[in-house]
Write a protein that holds these residues in place. Structure first.
Motif, PDB file in Angstrom:
ATOM      1  N   HIS A   1       0.822  -1.216   0.000  1.00  0.00           N
ATOM      2  CA  HIS A   1       0.000   0.000   0.000  1.00  0.00           C
ATOM      3  C   HIS A   1       0.859   1.270   0.000  1.00  0.00           C
ATOM      4  CE1 HIS A   1      -3.410  -2.623   1.835  1.00  0.00           C
ATOM      5  NE2 HIS A   1      -3.288  -2.799   0.536  1.00  0.00           N
ATOM      6  N   PHE A   2       1.924   1.231  -0.764  1.00  0.00           N
ATOM      7  CA  PHE A   2       2.794   2.388  -0.982  1.00  0.00           C
ATOM      8  C   PHE A   2       1.960   3.530  -1.560  1.00  0.00           C
ATOM      9  CE2 PHE A   2       5.574   4.681  -3.987  1.00  0.00           C
ATOM     10  CZ  PHE A   2       6.680   4.976  -3.190  1.00  0.00           C
ATOM     11  N   GLY A   3       2.066   4.715  -0.973  1.00  0.00           N
ATOM     12  CA  GLY A   3       1.295   5.862  -1.433  1.00  0.00           C
ATOM     13  C   GLY A   3       0.004   6.098  -0.688  1.00  0.00           C
ATOM     14  N   ALA A   4      -0.241   5.320   0.371  1.00  0.00           N
ATOM     15  CA  ALA A   4      -1.457   5.533   1.156  1.00  0.00           C
ATOM     16  C   ALA A   4      -1.436   6.876   1.869  1.00  0.00           C
ATOM     17  CB  ALA A   4      -1.636   4.409   2.163  1.00  0.00           C
ATOM     18  N   ALA A   5      -0.234   7.409   2.119  1.00  0.00           N
ATOM     19  CA  ALA A   5      -0.079   8.746   2.708  1.00  0.00           C
ATOM     20  C   ALA A   5       1.048   9.447   1.962  1.00  0.00           C
ATOM     21  CB  ALA A   5       0.256   8.652   4.193  1.00  0.00           C
TER      22      ALA A   5
ATOM     23  N   GLY B   1       4.114   5.340   9.211  1.00  0.00           N
ATOM     24  CA  GLY B   1       3.932   5.794   7.843  1.00  0.00           C
ATOM     25  C   GLY B   1       2.490   5.917   7.400  1.00  0.00           C
ATOM     26  N   ARG B   2       1.545   5.645   8.290  1.00  0.00           N
ATOM     27  CA  ARG B   2       0.129   5.737   7.917  1.00  0.00           C
ATOM     28  C   ARG B   2      -0.276   7.177   7.582  1.00  0.00           C
ATOM     29  NH1 ARG B   2      -4.426   2.528   8.222  1.00  0.00           N
ATOM     30  NH2 ARG B   2      -2.911   0.979   7.571  1.00  0.00           N
ATOM     31  N   SER B   3       0.388   8.164   8.197  1.00  0.00           N
ATOM     32  CA  SER B   3       0.180   9.578   7.843  1.00  0.00           C
ATOM     33  C   SER B   3       1.527  10.276   7.841  1.00  0.00           C
ATOM     34  CB  SER B   3      -0.796  10.267   8.824  1.00  0.00           C
ATOM     35  OG  SER B   3      -0.304  10.196  10.142  1.00  0.00           O
TER      36      SER B   3
ATOM     37  N   ILE C   1      15.097   6.418   3.387  1.00  0.00           N
ATOM     38  CA  ILE C   1      13.966   5.636   3.875  1.00  0.00           C
ATOM     39  C   ILE C   1      13.976   5.688   5.398  1.00  0.00           C
ATOM     40  CG2 ILE C   1      12.840   3.389   3.951  1.00  0.00           C
ATOM     41  CD1 ILE C   1      14.225   2.635   1.402  1.00  0.00           C
ATOM     42  N   LEU C   2      12.850   6.045   5.971  1.00  0.00           N
ATOM     43  CA  LEU C   2      12.673   6.006   7.417  1.00  0.00           C
ATOM     44  C   LEU C   2      11.896   4.737   7.755  1.00  0.00           C
ATOM     45  CD1 LEU C   2      11.526   9.709   7.874  1.00  0.00           C
ATOM     46  CD2 LEU C   2      13.853   8.821   7.940  1.00  0.00           C
ATOM     47  N   ARG C   3      12.356   3.984   8.733  1.00  0.00           N
ATOM     48  CA  ARG C   3      11.750   2.695   9.042  1.00  0.00           C
ATOM     49  C   ARG C   3      11.160   2.692  10.450  1.00  0.00           C
ATOM     50  NH1 ARG C   3      13.798  -0.818   5.091  1.00  0.00           N
ATOM     51  NH2 ARG C   3      15.638   0.032   4.012  1.00  0.00           N
TER      52      ARG C   3
ATOM     53  N   PRO D   1       3.842  -2.834   4.855  1.00  0.00           N
ATOM     54  CA  PRO D   1       4.808  -3.475   3.969  1.00  0.00           C
ATOM     55  C   PRO D   1       4.560  -4.966   3.818  1.00  0.00           C
ATOM     56  CG  PRO D   1       5.829  -2.920   6.053  1.00  0.00           C
ATOM     57  CD  PRO D   1       4.430  -2.379   6.094  1.00  0.00           C
ATOM     58  N   PRO D   2       5.394  -5.670   3.018  1.00  0.00           N
ATOM     59  CA  PRO D   2       5.119  -7.061   2.661  1.00  0.00           C
ATOM     60  C   PRO D   2       4.708  -7.926   3.839  1.00  0.00           C
ATOM     61  CG  PRO D   2       7.050  -6.293   1.521  1.00  0.00           C
ATOM     62  CD  PRO D   2       6.632  -5.185   2.437  1.00  0.00           C
ATOM     63  N   GLY D   3       3.681  -8.704   3.608  1.00  0.00           N
ATOM     64  CA  GLY D   3       3.198  -9.604   4.655  1.00  0.00           C
ATOM     65  C   GLY D   3       1.860  -9.158   5.189  1.00  0.00           C
ATOM     66  N   THR D   4       1.837  -8.629   6.393  1.00  0.00           N
ATOM     67  CA  THR D   4       0.576  -8.285   7.034  1.00  0.00           C
ATOM     68  C   THR D   4       0.629  -6.863   7.571  1.00  0.00           C
ATOM     69  OG1 THR D   4       1.228  -8.972   9.251  1.00  0.00           O
ATOM     70  CG2 THR D   4       0.387 -10.672   7.786  1.00  0.00           C
ATOM     71  N   ILE D   5      -0.528  -6.431   8.048  1.00  0.00           N
ATOM     72  CA  ILE D   5      -0.654  -5.085   8.586  1.00  0.00           C
ATOM     73  C   ILE D   5       0.146  -4.905   9.881  1.00  0.00           C
ATOM     74  CG2 ILE D   5      -2.683  -5.498  10.021  1.00  0.00           C
ATOM     75  CD1 ILE D   5      -3.801  -2.839   8.973  1.00  0.00           C
ATOM     76  N   SER D   6       0.601  -5.991  10.463  1.00  0.00           N
ATOM     77  CA  SER D   6       1.341  -5.906  11.717  1.00  0.00           C
ATOM     78  C   SER D   6       2.840  -5.728  11.513  1.00  0.00           C
ATOM     79  CB  SER D   6       1.095  -7.175  12.551  1.00  0.00           C
ATOM     80  OG  SER D   6       1.568  -8.315  11.867  1.00  0.00           O
ATOM     81  N   SER D   7       3.267  -5.512  10.255  1.00  0.00           N
ATOM     82  CA  SER D   7       4.681  -5.343   9.975  1.00  0.00           C
ATOM     83  C   SER D   7       5.140  -3.919  10.281  1.00  0.00           C
ATOM     84  CB  SER D   7       4.971  -5.665   8.502  1.00  0.00           C
ATOM     85  OG  SER D   7       4.600  -6.986   8.200  1.00  0.00           O
ATOM     86  N   ASN D   8       6.441  -3.723  10.308  1.00  0.00           N
ATOM     87  CA  ASN D   8       6.991  -2.373  10.442  1.00  0.00           C
ATOM     88  C   ASN D   8       6.649  -1.570   9.200  1.00  0.00           C
ATOM     89  OD1 ASN D   8       8.656  -4.313  12.007  1.00  0.00           O
ATOM     90  ND2 ASN D   8       9.701  -2.462  12.681  1.00  0.00           N
ATOM     91  N   GLY D   9       6.460  -0.257   9.363  1.00  0.00           N
ATOM     92  CA  GLY D   9       6.174   0.609   8.230  1.00  0.00           C
ATOM     93  C   GLY D   9       7.411   1.349   7.755  1.00  0.00           C
ATOM     94  N   LYS D  10       7.249   2.084   6.657  1.00  0.00           N
ATOM     95  CA  LYS D  10       8.342   2.868   6.086  1.00  0.00           C
ATOM     96  C   LYS D  10       7.798   4.198   5.575  1.00  0.00           C
ATOM     97  CE  LYS D  10      10.821  -1.184   4.210  1.00  0.00           C
ATOM     98  NZ  LYS D  10       9.712  -2.168   4.232  1.00  0.00           N
ATOM     99  N   VAL D  11       8.691   5.198   5.525  1.00  0.00           N
ATOM    100  CA  VAL D  11       8.412   6.457   4.833  1.00  0.00           C
ATOM    101  C   VAL D  11       9.569   6.703   3.872  1.00  0.00           C
ATOM    102  CG1 VAL D  11       8.132   8.952   5.034  1.00  0.00           C
ATOM    103  CG2 VAL D  11       7.040   7.440   6.702  1.00  0.00           C
ATOM    104  N   HIS D  12       9.248   6.867   2.606  1.00  0.00           N
ATOM    105  CA  HIS D  12      10.247   7.099   1.567  1.00  0.00           C
ATOM    106  C   HIS D  12      10.312   8.595   1.261  1.00  0.00           C
ATOM    107  CE1 HIS D  12      10.220   2.724   0.436  1.00  0.00           C
ATOM    108  NE2 HIS D  12       9.013   2.833   0.970  1.00  0.00           N
TER     109      HIS D  12
END
Length: 199
Positions: free
Chosen positions: A132-136, A189-191, A178-180, A153-164
């Motif tokens: 879901h890259f580009g959700a925010a 990274g949701r917002s 990339i911020l992790r 990110p890859p896998g499930t919603i419980s994974s770590n997020g990223k901001v590019h």
């Protein structure tokens, strides 16, 4: 403050609502010389290029596809001449598609006084399915720096997020960092929101 971009990610290909999820973005401007009324100047639609549209003569470029939900996130530069459009469910999950919903983002530009937009950059999500890259997304004031959230990110919603973080230099967009997220399940990274100059 006189230009507004409005995303409608569940819109049908003909501009109506129907759940097909092509999505589109409407750009309106405020006419301060005419009782401060708002007028639609552009219509950017999330259909594959080549699909005929009859919405209006202010039609913009095509991108995305069915159930890609173009316009789930939008961000304008300060002068209203650059727009970033998030398409987090591209390509859609129909069939055995290992890249389903990795997401993408489109950057468009227009000349001052024009309603016609030109696609300048398409950034595909670097992750695998359901990223879901580009959700925010967030553009800097001058439209040269872009923050893009990838909360799932890859896998499930419980994974770590990223901001590019992307930056435009001499007309070329490139990823700078990339911020992790530190922990799983935080939806890092949701917002996102950039400062005026992006520094």
């Amino acid at each position: 403050g006189f230009t507004v971009a409005i995303g409608t990610p569940k819109a049908n290909i003909n501009g109506s609502w129907g759940g097909s999820g092509y999505g589109h973005v409407i750009v309106v401007e405020n006419d301060i010389l005419n009782n401060s009324s708002w007028k639609q100047i552009s219509y950017l639609h999330g259909a594959y290029p080549g699909i005929v549209k009859t919405k209006s003569d202010t039609i913009g470029p095509s991108f995305g596809g069915r159930r890609s939900y173009a316009g789930s996130s939008v961000s304008l530069s300060g002068d209203g001449l650059t727009i970033a459009i998030g398409i987090p469910y591209f390509p859609n999950g129909d069939g055995a598609n290992t890249n389903a919903e990795r997401g993408q983002l489109v950057v468009c530009e227009r000349e001052s006084g024009s309603s016609k937009w030109t696609i300048k950059k398409i950034i595909h999500g670097p992750g695998r399915y359901y990223a879901h890259f580009g959700a925010a997304i967030s553009l800097s004031e001058d439209g040269s720096i872009l923050a893009i959230g990838e909360a799932d990110p890859p896998g499930t919603i419980s994974s770590n997020g990223k901001v590019h973080i992307y930056q435009k230099d001499n007309g070329i967009w490139a990823r700078k960092s990339i911020l992790r997220g530190a922990r799983t399940g935080d939806l890092f990274g949701r917002s996102v929101s950039l400062s005026k100059d992006g520094s």
